[in-house]
Design a protein around this motif. Structure first.
Motif, PDB file in Angstrom:
ATOM      1  N   HIS A   1     -26.077 -29.546  23.096  1.00 38.49           N
ATOM      2  CA  HIS A   1     -27.087 -28.505  23.307  1.00 38.49           C
ATOM      3  C   HIS A   1     -26.527 -27.612  24.400  1.00 38.49           C
ATOM      4  O   HIS A   1     -26.181 -28.090  25.475  1.00 38.49           O
ATOM      5  CB  HIS A   1     -28.449 -29.066  23.722  1.00 38.49           C
ATOM      6  CG  HIS A   1     -29.539 -28.042  23.599  1.00 38.49           C
ATOM      7  ND1 HIS A   1     -29.657 -26.971  24.450  1.00 38.49           N
ATOM      8  CD2 HIS A   1     -30.537 -27.910  22.701  1.00 38.49           C
ATOM      9  CE1 HIS A   1     -30.692 -26.241  24.094  1.00 38.49           C
ATOM     10  NE2 HIS A   1     -31.243 -26.786  23.038  1.00 38.49           N
ATOM     11  N   PRO A   2     -26.424 -26.325  24.156  1.00 37.87           N
ATOM     12  CA  PRO A   2     -25.780 -25.438  25.124  1.00 37.87           C
ATOM     13  C   PRO A   2     -26.475 -25.393  26.485  1.00 37.87           C
ATOM     14  O   PRO A   2     -25.860 -25.051  27.484  1.00 37.87           O
ATOM     15  CB  PRO A   2     -25.804 -24.070  24.449  1.00 37.87           C
ATOM     16  CG  PRO A   2     -26.796 -24.174  23.351  1.00 37.87           C
ATOM     17  CD  PRO A   2     -26.886 -25.620  22.974  1.00 37.87           C
TER      18      PRO A   2
ATOM     19  N   ALA B   1     -35.819 -31.042  18.126  1.00 38.03           N
ATOM     20  CA  ALA B   1     -34.726 -30.745  19.052  1.00 38.03           C
ATOM     21  C   ALA B   1     -33.678 -29.896  18.360  1.00 38.03           C
ATOM     22  O   ALA B   1     -33.706 -29.715  17.144  1.00 38.03           O
ATOM     23  CB  ALA B   1     -34.097 -32.042  19.564  1.00 38.03           C
ATOM     24  N   ASN B   2     -32.741 -29.417  19.156  1.00 40.18           N
ATOM     25  CA  ASN B   2     -31.562 -28.708  18.673  1.00 40.18           C
ATOM     26  C   ASN B   2     -30.356 -29.576  18.942  1.00 40.18           C
ATOM     27  O   ASN B   2     -30.381 -30.437  19.810  1.00 40.18           O
ATOM     28  CB  ASN B   2     -31.387 -27.379  19.421  1.00 40.18           C
ATOM     29  CG  ASN B   2     -32.533 -26.437  19.164  1.00 40.18           C
ATOM     30  OD1 ASN B   2     -32.930 -26.225  18.026  1.00 40.18           O
ATOM     31  ND2 ASN B   2     -33.081 -25.882  20.221  1.00 40.18           N
ATOM     32  N   GLY B   3     -29.288 -29.299  18.222  1.00 40.12           N
ATOM     33  CA  GLY B   3     -28.051 -30.035  18.460  1.00 40.12           C
ATOM     34  C   GLY B   3     -27.651 -30.826  17.234  1.00 40.12           C
ATOM     35  O   GLY B   3     -27.875 -30.405  16.109  1.00 40.12           O
ATOM     36  N   HIS B   4     -27.068 -31.990  17.472  1.00 38.38           N
ATOM     37  CA  HIS B   4     -26.591 -32.809  16.377  1.00 38.38           C
ATOM     38  C   HIS B   4     -26.640 -34.293  16.723  1.00 38.38           C
ATOM     39  O   HIS B   4     -27.097 -35.087  15.924  1.00 38.38           O
ATOM     40  CB  HIS B   4     -25.167 -32.394  16.014  1.00 38.38           C
ATOM     41  CG  HIS B   4     -24.540 -33.206  14.950  1.00 38.38           C
ATOM     42  ND1 HIS B   4     -25.051 -33.298  13.668  1.00 38.38           N
ATOM     43  CD2 HIS B   4     -23.441 -33.986  14.969  1.00 38.38           C
ATOM     44  CE1 HIS B   4     -24.270 -34.086  12.942  1.00 38.38           C
ATOM     45  NE2 HIS B   4     -23.294 -34.514  13.710  1.00 38.38           N
TER      46      HIS B   4
ATOM     47  N   LEU C   1     -27.425 -37.983  22.390  1.00 38.59           N
ATOM     48  CA  LEU C   1     -27.027 -37.134  23.515  1.00 38.59           C
ATOM     49  C   LEU C   1     -28.059 -36.050  23.798  1.00 38.59           C
ATOM     50  O   LEU C   1     -28.328 -35.733  24.945  1.00 38.59           O
ATOM     51  CB  LEU C   1     -25.674 -36.467  23.236  1.00 38.59           C
ATOM     52  CG  LEU C   1     -24.468 -37.385  23.113  1.00 38.59           C
ATOM     53  CD1 LEU C   1     -23.232 -36.574  22.754  1.00 38.59           C
ATOM     54  CD2 LEU C   1     -24.239 -38.173  24.381  1.00 38.59           C
ATOM     55  N   THR C   2     -28.617 -35.455  22.740  1.00 37.37           N
ATOM     56  CA  THR C   2     -29.524 -34.329  22.937  1.00 37.37           C
ATOM     57  C   THR C   2     -30.943 -34.756  23.259  1.00 37.37           C
ATOM     58  O   THR C   2     -31.651 -34.071  23.974  1.00 37.37           O
ATOM     59  CB  THR C   2     -29.549 -33.421  21.685  1.00 37.37           C
ATOM     60  OG1 THR C   2     -29.997 -34.181  20.572  1.00 37.37           O
ATOM     61  CG2 THR C   2     -28.204 -32.825  21.402  1.00 37.37           C
ATOM     62  N   THR C   3     -31.361 -35.873  22.709  1.00 41.24           N
ATOM     63  CA  THR C   3     -32.742 -36.344  22.891  1.00 41.24           C
ATOM     64  C   THR C   3     -32.749 -37.859  23.026  1.00 41.24           C
ATOM     65  O   THR C   3     -33.431 -38.559  22.277  1.00 41.24           O
ATOM     66  CB  THR C   3     -33.627 -35.936  21.695  1.00 41.24           C
ATOM     67  OG1 THR C   3     -33.072 -36.503  20.516  1.00 41.24           O
ATOM     68  CG2 THR C   3     -33.733 -34.437  21.562  1.00 41.24           C
TER      69      THR C   3
ATOM     70  N   ALA D   1     -36.204 -39.732  23.122  1.00 40.03           N
ATOM     71  CA  ALA D   1     -36.905 -39.734  21.835  1.00 40.03           C
ATOM     72  C   ALA D   1     -36.187 -40.631  20.832  1.00 40.03           C
ATOM     73  O   ALA D   1     -36.832 -41.376  20.086  1.00 40.03           O
ATOM     74  CB  ALA D   1     -37.027 -38.312  21.292  1.00 40.03           C
ATOM     75  N   ALA D   2     -34.865 -40.585  20.810  1.00 46.83           N
ATOM     76  CA  ALA D   2     -34.119 -41.434  19.889  1.00 46.83           C
ATOM     77  C   ALA D   2     -34.313 -42.908  20.211  1.00 46.83           C
ATOM     78  O   ALA D   2     -34.484 -43.730  19.308  1.00 46.83           O
ATOM     79  CB  ALA D   2     -32.631 -41.074  19.937  1.00 46.83           C
ATOM     80  N   SER D   3     -34.332 -43.237  21.495  1.00 47.56           N
ATOM     81  CA  SER D   3     -34.517 -44.654  21.866  1.00 47.56           C
ATOM     82  C   SER D   3     -35.932 -45.128  21.519  1.00 47.56           C
ATOM     83  O   SER D   3     -36.109 -46.294  21.147  1.00 47.56           O
ATOM     84  CB  SER D   3     -34.211 -44.880  23.348  1.00 47.56           C
ATOM     85  OG  SER D   3     -35.128 -44.200  24.158  1.00 47.56           O
ATOM     86  N   ARG D   4     -36.929 -44.259  21.574  1.00 46.05           N
ATOM     87  CA  ARG D   4     -38.273 -44.641  21.164  1.00 46.05           C
ATOM     88  C   ARG D   4     -38.333 -44.960  19.666  1.00 46.05           C
ATOM     89  O   ARG D   4     -39.090 -45.825  19.222  1.00 46.05           O
ATOM     90  CB  ARG D   4     -39.283 -43.540  21.497  1.00 46.05           C
ATOM     91  CG  ARG D   4     -39.705 -43.542  22.963  1.00 46.05           C
ATOM     92  CD  ARG D   4     -40.901 -42.627  23.203  1.00 46.05           C
ATOM     93  NE  ARG D   4     -40.609 -41.223  22.989  1.00 46.05           N
ATOM     94  CZ  ARG D   4     -40.104 -40.404  23.912  1.00 46.05           C
ATOM     95  NH1 ARG D   4     -39.836 -40.853  25.120  1.00 46.05           N
ATOM     96  NH2 ARG D   4     -39.881 -39.134  23.629  1.00 46.05           N
TER      97      ARG D   4
END
Length: 167
Positions: free
Chosen positions: A70-71, A149-152, A156-158, A161-164
């Motif tokens: 994410h920039p 979210a943005n990114g890929h 790394l970006t979220t 949220a990903a761990s939840r």
């Protein structure tokens, strides 16, 4: 797990132990578009990515990192760029070829364990059509978790949220 089954977003496998889930990196089943399948890239686009890596890897690395992380997350972009630049050009190019040119769609029908597919809503690399394809082909009653979210790379970006999503 082979290198072409990288962590873009995850499919999480429930091994029958309640909320404990382990990463099952099959999200990228194919990047290349084919008849009836949208992986996100045409042949010319993949050729251009590989050419960019080959011609100026040190310049490609931070551009790719800012796109997929994410920039606005300068620290993560810097850390991911540093990680990418530690790879030798030959290794990076070999990995990119394996990732962008692989086709792992046939594996999906053999996944019989319930799993959760995590997809970033504004994934700049993998379109939501890949998530839908996975959902339709996996035999183990998959569920889909969309992360706004943005990114890929959701880890790394979220990362919260990903761990939840994985419990």
């Amino acid at each position: 797990m082979t290198l072409e089954r990288v962590w873009v977003t995850y499919a999480m496998v429930d091994g029958g132990k309640g909320k404990k889930k382990m990463p099952f990196g099959l999200k990228v089943v194919r990047y290349l578009n084919t008849d009836g399948y949208e992986g996100g890239f045409g042949t010319a686009q993949i050729d251009q990515i590989l050419l960019s890596i080959e011609s100026d890897y040190n310049e490609w690395a931070p551009n790719f990192a800012s796109l997929v992380v994410h920039p606005h997350d300068a620290l993560s972009v810097k850390m991911f760029t540093k990680c990418l630049r530690r790879m030798r050009l030959e290794a990076a190019l070999s990995l990119a070829r394996a990732v962008f040119l692989s086709d792992n769609r046939e594996v999906l029908g053999r996944v019989t364990t319930p799993c959760t597919i995590i997809q970033i809503t504004n994934d700049v690399i993998v379109p939501s059509s890949v998530t839908h394809h996975m959902h339709d082909k996996i035999q183990g009653k998959p569920t889909v978790e969309m992360i706004e979210a943005n990114g890929h790379f959701s880890q790394l970006t979220t990362h919260l949220a990903a761990s939840r999503c994985v419990g």
